[in-house]
Design a protein around this motif. Structure first.
Motif, PDB file in Angstrom:
ATOM      1  N   LEU A 183       0.804  -1.228   0.000  1.00 18.50           N
ATOM      2  CA  LEU A 183       0.000   0.000   0.000  1.00 18.50           C
ATOM      3  C   LEU A 183       0.834   1.274   0.000  1.00 18.50           C
ATOM      4  O   LEU A 183       0.433   2.264  -0.644  1.00 18.50           O
ATOM      5  CB  LEU A 183      -0.972  -0.012   1.183  1.00 18.50           C
ATOM      6  CG  LEU A 183      -2.074  -1.079   1.112  1.00 18.50           C
ATOM      7  CD1 LEU A 183      -2.954  -1.025   2.351  1.00 18.50           C
ATOM      8  CD2 LEU A 183      -2.913  -0.930  -0.161  1.00 18.50           C
ATOM      9  N   PRO A 184       1.994   1.325   0.682  1.00 17.43           N
ATOM     10  CA  PRO A 184       2.802   2.553   0.607  1.00 17.43           C
ATOM     11  C   PRO A 184       3.269   2.905  -0.806  1.00 17.43           C
ATOM     12  O   PRO A 184       3.692   4.044  -1.052  1.00 17.43           O
ATOM     13  CB  PRO A 184       3.998   2.226   1.509  1.00 17.43           C
ATOM     14  CG  PRO A 184       3.479   1.234   2.497  1.00 17.43           C
ATOM     15  CD  PRO A 184       2.532   0.390   1.691  1.00 17.43           C
ATOM     16  N   GLN A 185       3.162   1.951  -1.740  1.00 19.23           N
ATOM     17  CA  GLN A 185       3.598   2.213  -3.116  1.00 19.23           C
ATOM     18  C   GLN A 185       2.501   2.828  -3.991  1.00 19.23           C
ATOM     19  O   GLN A 185       2.767   3.167  -5.153  1.00 19.23           O
ATOM     20  CB  GLN A 185       4.060   0.907  -3.772  1.00 19.23           C
ATOM     21  CG  GLN A 185       5.240   0.247  -3.088  1.00 19.23           C
ATOM     22  CD  GLN A 185       5.707  -0.984  -3.847  1.00 19.23           C
ATOM     23  OE1 GLN A 185       5.909  -0.949  -5.063  1.00 19.23           O
ATOM     24  NE2 GLN A 185       5.880  -2.078  -3.131  1.00 19.23           N
ATOM     25  N   VAL A 186       1.290   2.971  -3.446  1.00 21.20           N
ATOM     26  CA  VAL A 186       0.193   3.483  -4.277  1.00 21.20           C
ATOM     27  C   VAL A 186      -0.421   4.731  -3.641  1.00 21.20           C
ATOM     28  O   VAL A 186      -1.636   4.820  -3.467  1.00 21.20           O
ATOM     29  CB  VAL A 186      -0.871   2.395  -4.551  1.00 21.20           C
ATOM     30  CG1 VAL A 186      -0.321   1.368  -5.501  1.00 21.20           C
ATOM     31  CG2 VAL A 186      -1.342   1.720  -3.269  1.00 21.20           C
ATOM     32  N   LYS A 187       0.414   5.692  -3.325  1.00 20.11           N
ATOM     33  CA  LYS A 187      -0.061   6.919  -2.700  1.00 20.11           C
ATOM     34  C   LYS A 187      -0.767   7.827  -3.700  1.00 20.11           C
ATOM     35  O   LYS A 187      -0.365   7.949  -4.852  1.00 20.11           O
ATOM     36  CB  LYS A 187       1.110   7.660  -2.051  1.00 20.11           C
ATOM     37  CG  LYS A 187       1.736   6.914  -0.874  1.00 20.11           C
ATOM     38  CD  LYS A 187       2.877   7.695  -0.269  1.00 20.11           C
ATOM     39  CE  LYS A 187       3.472   6.953   0.924  1.00 20.11           C
ATOM     40  NZ  LYS A 187       4.604   7.687   1.529  1.00 20.11           N
ATOM     41  N   TRP A 188      -1.820   8.452  -3.208  1.00 17.35           N
ATOM     42  CA  TRP A 188      -2.613   9.363  -4.025  1.00 17.35           C
ATOM     43  C   TRP A 188      -1.755  10.484  -4.606  1.00 17.35           C
ATOM     44  O   TRP A 188      -1.839  10.797  -5.796  1.00 17.35           O
ATOM     45  CB  TRP A 188      -3.742   9.942  -3.178  1.00 17.35           C
ATOM     46  CG  TRP A 188      -4.559  11.003  -3.852  1.00 17.35           C
ATOM     47  CD1 TRP A 188      -4.306  12.338  -3.905  1.00 17.35           C
ATOM     48  CD2 TRP A 188      -5.763  10.795  -4.591  1.00 17.35           C
ATOM     49  NE1 TRP A 188      -5.279  12.985  -4.623  1.00 17.35           N
ATOM     50  CE2 TRP A 188      -6.200  12.060  -5.058  1.00 17.35           C
ATOM     51  CE3 TRP A 188      -6.535   9.676  -4.898  1.00 17.35           C
ATOM     52  CZ2 TRP A 188      -7.347  12.229  -5.803  1.00 17.35           C
ATOM     53  CZ3 TRP A 188      -7.686   9.847  -5.656  1.00 17.35           C
ATOM     54  CH2 TRP A 188      -8.081  11.111  -6.101  1.00 17.35           C
TER      55      TRP A 188
END
Length: 283
Positions: free
Chosen positions: A120-125
């Motif tokens: 999840l940290p790789q798909v930041k808005w």
């Protein structure tokens, strides 16, 4: 090596329907995000309980591509794929199916930790990254922390399996005094707290002679609607259409398939897909 010797799960008719639903939406999602240019978005596919990539159909006896394999065939393709599973043999089989594709990342471990720490940290808005995430646990194996983090991020849409069969079998007993503390903890972890008890049980109008009021267990539909409300109010998803019920050969609901997003257009697309499949009866 035969299918019986390989780590392929046997799946029923409605699981095949679920795979078709995810396949259809994944294709629409990748087409829309892949075409966006201002700003350009980097979209990825995440499967937290990926399995071996293939299943065996209980209906036909043949192989059925799983969600990860279907996702790898989507055109235009996702920019990256992240597949997670706790079963080492399934991970090895999935690695063989991926054929060393450079856009695929495969993780062996507990998806709750892998998602929160690594994926999840790789798909930041703010980095213009977006993701479609499949949360399809075999039972009460998902941590509410994952769901709330995804809701907070706003960059991730999810399909989520609400395992009502596991819940009914192990947690929602008519006499809840017999439920083990471990099963209660599993439910609390999935739901996020113990507020499910307020939904699951209501006092009956009938009172046993010289005893406390009897309790009535809530229906599957009531639990499903309460969880839908929790996804909106507890996890913060703006758009959560009513889930579609997945059934076994006895027509009993095994789980509910939810979709949750922050995009109204995404909800519109999923409602159309759900409507297409929800009345597709088993033959």
């Amino acid at each position: 090596m035969t299918s019986r010797e390989m780590p392929f799960d046997q799946i029923g008719y409605w699981s095949e329907v679920k795979i078709d639903i995810i396949k259809e939406y994944a294709a629409a999602y990748s087409k829309i995000l892949g075409a966006q240019k201002s700003p350009s978005l980097y979209h990825v596919y995440i499967d937290a309980f990926a399995g071996a990539g293939l299943h065996v159909s209980k209906t036909s006896g043949g192989f059925v591509p799983g969600s990860p394999l279907n996702a790898l065939l989507v055109q235009p393709p996702f920019r990256e794929y992240h597949f997670i599973d706790l079963d080492k043999q399934k991970v090895a089989t999935l690695e063989a199916l991926a054929k060393e594709r450079q856009d695929v990342r495969i993780y062996h471990g507990d998806c709750n930790r892998v998602l929160l720490d690594s994926v999840l940290p790789q798909v930041k808005w703010e980095a213009y990254r977006r993701a479609l995430c499949i949360l399809d646990p075999y039972g009460l194996h998902l941590d509410w922390k994952v769901i709330t983090e995804v809701g907070r991020m706003r960059s991730v849409e999810i399909f989520l399996n609400f395992p009502v069969a596991d819940i009914n079998r192990n947690v929602l007993w008519r006499d809840r005094r017999g439920v083990s503390p471990e099963q209660t903890r599993r439910m609390n972890r999935f739901w996020g707290d113990d507020s499910w008890k307020q939904v699951a049980y209501t006092s009956s109008l009938q009172t046993e002679l010289w005893g406390p009021p009897a309790e009535e267990k809530a229906s599957n539909e009531a639990m499903a609607e309460a969880f839908r409300k929790r996804l909106k109010e507890g996890a913060g998803f703006s758009n959560v259409p009513k889930p579609i019920a997945m059934r076994n050969t006895q027509n009993a609901v095994v789980y509910y398939l939810y979709f949750a997003s922050h995009k109204p257009v995404a909800e519109d697309i999923v409602q159309d897909v759900f409507a297409k499949y929800c009345d597709r009866g088993a033959t």
